[in-house]
Design a protein around this motif. Structure first.
Motif, PDB file in Angstrom:
ATOM      1  N   TYR A 225      63.334 -85.295  52.592  1.00 15.63           N
ATOM      2  CA  TYR A 225      63.763 -84.048  53.248  1.00 15.63           C
ATOM      3  C   TYR A 225      62.825 -82.900  52.879  1.00 15.63           C
ATOM      4  O   TYR A 225      62.417 -82.112  53.730  1.00 15.63           O
ATOM      5  N   THR A 237      65.995 -83.603  59.267  1.00 19.04           N
ATOM      6  CA  THR A 237      66.958 -82.655  58.679  1.00 19.04           C
ATOM      7  C   THR A 237      68.371 -83.194  58.904  1.00 19.04           C
ATOM      8  O   THR A 237      68.574 -84.144  59.665  1.00 19.04           O
ATOM      9  N   THR A 238      69.345 -82.558  58.263  1.00 22.32           N
ATOM     10  CA  THR A 238      70.706 -83.125  58.292  1.00 22.32           C
ATOM     11  C   THR A 238      71.374 -83.041  59.663  1.00 22.32           C
ATOM     12  O   THR A 238      72.262 -83.822  59.965  1.00 22.32           O
ATOM     13  N   ARG A 239      70.982 -82.032  60.444  1.00 27.42           N
ATOM     14  CA  ARG A 239      71.661 -81.745  61.727  1.00 27.42           C
ATOM     15  C   ARG A 239      73.152 -81.481  61.506  1.00 27.42           C
ATOM     16  O   ARG A 239      73.994 -81.765  62.369  1.00 27.42           O
ATOM     17  N   ASN A 341      64.541 -75.738  62.922  1.00 27.69           N
ATOM     18  CA  ASN A 341      64.377 -74.447  62.238  1.00 27.69           C
ATOM     19  C   ASN A 341      62.965 -73.887  62.359  1.00 27.69           C
ATOM     20  O   ASN A 341      62.773 -72.703  62.633  1.00 27.69           O
ATOM     21  N   ASP A 372      75.393 -74.516  67.192  1.00 30.86           N
ATOM     22  CA  ASP A 372      75.662 -74.034  65.829  1.00 30.86           C
ATOM     23  C   ASP A 372      75.663 -72.508  65.758  1.00 30.86           C
ATOM     24  O   ASP A 372      75.691 -71.941  64.656  1.00 30.86           O
ATOM     25  N   ASP A 374      75.828 -69.033  64.976  1.00 28.25           N
ATOM     26  CA  ASP A 374      76.596 -68.416  63.887  1.00 28.25           C
ATOM     27  C   ASP A 374      76.043 -67.014  63.704  1.00 28.25           C
ATOM     28  O   ASP A 374      74.829 -66.843  63.503  1.00 28.25           O
TER      29      ASP A 374
HETATM   30  C1  LIG Z   1      65.801 -67.236  64.630  1.00 29.20           C
HETATM   31  C2  LIG Z   1      66.744 -68.155  63.891  1.00 29.20           C
HETATM   32  C3  LIG Z   1      68.056 -68.307  64.340  1.00 29.20           C
HETATM   33  C4  LIG Z   1      68.939 -69.159  63.647  1.00 29.20           C
HETATM   34  N1  LIG Z   1      70.238 -69.284  64.100  1.00 29.20           N
HETATM   35  C5  LIG Z   1      71.122 -70.072  63.423  1.00 29.20           C
HETATM   36  C6  LIG Z   1      72.462 -70.190  63.855  1.00 29.20           C
HETATM   37  O1  LIG Z   1      72.907 -69.563  64.821  1.00 29.20           O
HETATM   38  N2  LIG Z   1      73.283 -71.039  63.170  1.00 29.20           N
HETATM   39  C7  LIG Z   1      72.840 -71.749  62.091  1.00 29.20           C
HETATM   40  O2  LIG Z   1      73.614 -72.512  61.508  1.00 29.20           O
HETATM   41  N3  LIG Z   1      71.581 -71.613  61.625  1.00 29.20           N
HETATM   42  C8  LIG Z   1      70.698 -70.814  62.279  1.00 29.20           C
HETATM   43  N4  LIG Z   1      69.405 -70.710  61.830  1.00 29.20           N
HETATM   44  C9  LIG Z   1      69.026 -71.402  60.589  1.00 29.20           C
HETATM   45  C10 LIG Z   1      68.453 -72.826  60.786  1.00 29.20           C
HETATM   46  O3  LIG Z   1      67.487 -72.832  61.789  1.00 29.20           O
HETATM   47  C11 LIG Z   1      69.521 -73.857  61.120  1.00 29.20           C
HETATM   48  O4  LIG Z   1      70.602 -73.764  60.220  1.00 29.20           O
HETATM   49  C12 LIG Z   1      68.963 -75.277  61.006  1.00 29.20           C
HETATM   50  O5  LIG Z   1      67.870 -75.444  61.874  1.00 29.20           O
HETATM   51  C13 LIG Z   1      70.054 -76.277  61.340  1.00 29.20           C
HETATM   52  O6  LIG Z   1      69.556 -77.588  61.320  1.00 29.20           O
HETATM   53  P1  LIG Z   1      70.000 -78.603  60.201  1.00 29.20           P
HETATM   54  O7  LIG Z   1      71.471 -78.606  60.062  1.00 29.20           O
HETATM   55  O8  LIG Z   1      69.354 -79.907  60.506  1.00 29.20           O
HETATM   56  O9  LIG Z   1      69.342 -77.943  58.926  1.00 29.20           O
HETATM   57  P2  LIG Z   1      69.019 -78.532  57.485  1.00 29.20           P
HETATM   58  O10 LIG Z   1      67.572 -78.316  57.226  1.00 29.20           O
HETATM   59  O11 LIG Z   1      69.505 -79.917  57.354  1.00 29.20           O
HETATM   60  O12 LIG Z   1      69.801 -77.567  56.506  1.00 29.20           O
HETATM   61  C14 LIG Z   1      71.149 -77.840  56.084  1.00 29.20           C
HETATM   62  C15 LIG Z   1      71.998 -76.630  56.369  1.00 29.20           C
HETATM   63  O13 LIG Z   1      71.527 -75.514  55.626  1.00 29.20           O
HETATM   64  C16 LIG Z   1      71.741 -74.317  56.382  1.00 29.20           C
HETATM   65  N5  LIG Z   1      70.453 -73.690  56.674  1.00 29.20           N
HETATM   66  C17 LIG Z   1      69.243 -74.279  56.737  1.00 29.20           C
HETATM   67  N6  LIG Z   1      68.289 -73.362  56.981  1.00 29.20           N
HETATM   68  C18 LIG Z   1      68.902 -72.181  57.105  1.00 29.20           C
HETATM   69  C19 LIG Z   1      68.461 -70.854  57.360  1.00 29.20           C
HETATM   70  N7  LIG Z   1      67.168 -70.542  57.531  1.00 29.20           N
HETATM   71  N8  LIG Z   1      69.386 -69.874  57.430  1.00 29.20           N
HETATM   72  C20 LIG Z   1      70.695 -70.139  57.250  1.00 29.20           C
HETATM   73  N9  LIG Z   1      71.175 -71.376  56.991  1.00 29.20           N
HETATM   74  C21 LIG Z   1      70.295 -72.382  56.918  1.00 29.20           C
HETATM   75  C22 LIG Z   1      72.412 -74.726  57.676  1.00 29.20           C
HETATM   76  O14 LIG Z   1      73.809 -74.600  57.518  1.00 29.20           O
HETATM   77  C23 LIG Z   1      72.006 -76.182  57.804  1.00 29.20           C
HETATM   78  O15 LIG Z   1      72.891 -76.943  58.599  1.00 29.20           O
HETATM   79  C24 LIG Z   1      68.501 -69.857  62.490  1.00 29.20           C
HETATM   80  C25 LIG Z   1      67.180 -69.689  62.061  1.00 29.20           C
HETATM   81  C26 LIG Z   1      66.313 -68.856  62.747  1.00 29.20           C
HETATM   82  C27 LIG Z   1      64.895 -68.706  62.254  1.00 29.20           C
END
Ligand SMILES: Cc1cc2nc3c(=O)[nH]c(=O)nc-3n(C[C@H](O)[C@H](O)[C@H](O)COP(=O)(O)OP(=O)(O)OC[C@H]3O[C@@H](n4cnc5c(N)ncnc54)[C@H](O)[C@@H]3O)c2cc1C
Length: 490
Positions: A225, A237-239, A341, A372, A374
């Protein structure tokens, strides 16, 4: 028999690791499970998020043996009415810390209190509750790295030992008739909720699906990861974000599973979850930043406006900017209701720094289409990228959409997946379609250009990619404009 409790589900659509169930059981052995379909929250959400929510509600209903009551209306009215009609002992929720949720809950609490029924808030959707930790000076954290240190020092509880059997659930069919009441089986009849067939392919909804997703990731893909999480071309990533958004899984469950792991992958995943808590904490202290710049200097920023700016905004929304990684991301958003992300950062940077449009316009588009979506993570992810948020990237960091694509999608697979017009271009050359076949320098109307520089429609370099638009702006030029405008407000 004691009066029943009400468990009002909101962003906690699960039955395991749900502290509010323990609090309800402290007061009664019987409970009614309810979810309120609140138009104030449904209206701004696009159909993918609503469809996913509907799926999560159906899954929760099934886990409750078909005993989830839905109420359509304003919670400030329908929750006190429900409490009155079943002579409830208490109403239990996981606390909400968003601007709307806080006000709503205060109003519900006041209305219930008038009837002698307490609203009991237990737990939250976060590992560390917003407002719980602060700097040594007692002020809210403004910088992520210091927040993360405080967050790790504070730690979090072990998962709460709850299941569907923690309480005896009342059968809504045996209740007196209630205005706005419906069952999950009737969800499909509600406008905007029912028809999910034409929308994007959504992840499987609900608690069991969330736990399955997390455990499969933990066992098969957690290793790696840290090295691959920035690669949109991989499923690295975890999604979990849609599941975390609706509380089908609590971050504490994930953190608990990572507790023994000293690996770098576990540590990076912990940090990502800390970002989620950090942004919730920032929004809790500064609810105005849902709409306004965190850094007020940016109130004076000059943005583009007028027909050309609107046309550029449309090209960005539709994934037709002529920059392959930007277009792939914007089409992934429309196609899956999710975006990687790294690509969220690239597309957000492009809108704010290449097209000079305000971050909140992009944030609104994301909120509409993201499953997602938020408020805290989205608005502050945007503000961070735009340079006006917390702990912001230095103003002079402007993402180059071409080199970002080459670095994080090095074989071009992500772009080819989402931009079919470019599928015939092999490898990373897909990030510079304008340079294709250019043995000799290409020429734009203004003279020779390098392979770094996009050229206009009709140039020889586009012969094979005619269905794909030429870049709508020249990144190098727009970078200079962006830096000049930052200079004006520094
Ligand atoms: C412009 C922009 C808008 C975004 N909008 C959202 C949104 O509306 N909802 C949302 O959940 N995330 C948002 N994110 C953060 C991030 O992009 C997503 O959480 C992430 O891509 C979700 O994929 P994942 O679950 O596979 O992430 P993983 O990499 O598997 O991460 C695990 C968890 O960590 C948290 N996380 C990871 N990165 C971030 C981050 N940068 N900021 C906050 N939490 C994070 C999330 O809850 C995520 O599910 C945004 C980032 C950017 C740059």
């Amino acid at each position: 028999m004691p009066d029943p409790a009400i468990v009002w589900f909101r962003r906690d659509l699960r039955l395991t690791d749900l502290p509010a169930l323990l609090a309800a059981r402290d007061r009664s052995t019987r409970a009614l499970a309810v979810f309120v379909l609140d138009d104030a929250l449904l209206r701004p959400a696009g159909s993918p998020r609503i469809a996913f929510l509907a799926g999560c509600l159906r899954a929760l209903d099934a886990d409750l043996g078909g005993r989830l009551l839905l109420l359509h209306g304003d919670p400030v009215e329908v929750i006190p009415q429900l409490a009155h009609s079943i002579n409830a002992d208490s109403v239990h929720v996981s606390a909400d810390f968003g601007p709307y949720g806080t006000q709503r809950d205060d109003a519900v609490q006041a209305s219930l209190a008038a009837a002698g029924v307490p609203l009991i808030r237990t737990g939250s959707p976060y590992a560390v509750t917003p407002g719980r930790i602060s700097t040594k000076a007692g002020t809210p954290y403004k910088v992520f790295t210091s927040y993360r240190r405080g967050w790790l020092d504070h730690g979090w509880r072990s998962p709460a030992a709850t299941t569907a059997d923690s309480l005896a659930w009342l059968d809504p069919a045996e209740l007196p008739p209630l205005a706005g009441a419906l069952r999950c089986s009737a969800l499909g009849a509600l406008p905007g909720i029912g028809d999910e067939r034409d929308g994007p392919a959504l992840p499987p909804p609900g608690e069991a699906a969330a736990l399955r997703r997390w455990r499969t990731f933990r066992d098969e893909r957690l290793t790696g990861y840290d090295t691959h999480r920035d690669r949109p071309d991989r499923d690295a990533t975890t999604r979990l974000s849609p599941h975390l958004k609706f509380g089908c899984i609590h971050p504490r469950t994930v953190l608990h599973d990572l507790r023994e792991s000293p690996s770098s992958a576990a540590s990076v995943l912990r940090s990502e979850l800390a970002w989620r808590d950090f942004y919730a904490d920032v929004l809790f202290h500064r609810p105005d930043t849902a709409r306004r710049n965190y850094n007020p200097r940016f109130d004076a920023m000059r943005y583009d406006a007028g027909p050309d700016a609107e046309a550029a905004f449309d090209s960005w929304r539709e994934g037709r900017t002529g920059y392959p990684i930007v277009d792939a991301g914007m089409r992934q958003l429309l196609g899956e209701g999710w975006m990687h992300n790294r690509v969220r950062m690239i597309t957000a940077s492009f809108l704010t720094k290449d097209l000079h449009l305000p971050w909140w316009r992009g944030a609104r588009h994301f909120m509409k289409h993201l499953v997602d979506g938020d408020l805290a993570s989205n608005q502050h992810g945007w503000q961070w990228t735009a340079g006006c948020g917390t702990d912001a990237a230095p103003y002079f960091r402007v993402f180059n959409p071409v080199t970002q694509g080459e670095r994080f999608d090095p074989d071009g697979d992500y772009v080819r997946r989402w931009v079919p017009e470019l599928r015939h271009i092999d490898g990373k050359a897909v990030h510079r379609p304008w340079a294709r076949g250019a043995a000799a320098p290409l020429f734009s109307v203004n003279g020779p250009v390098s392979a770094d520089m996009p050229v206009s429609v009709g140039t020889p370099g586009y012969a094979d990619t005619s269905a794909y638009p030429s870049p709508i702006v020249d990144h190098a030029e727009e970078r200079v404009v962006a830096l000049a405008r930052f200079g004006e407000i520094r």
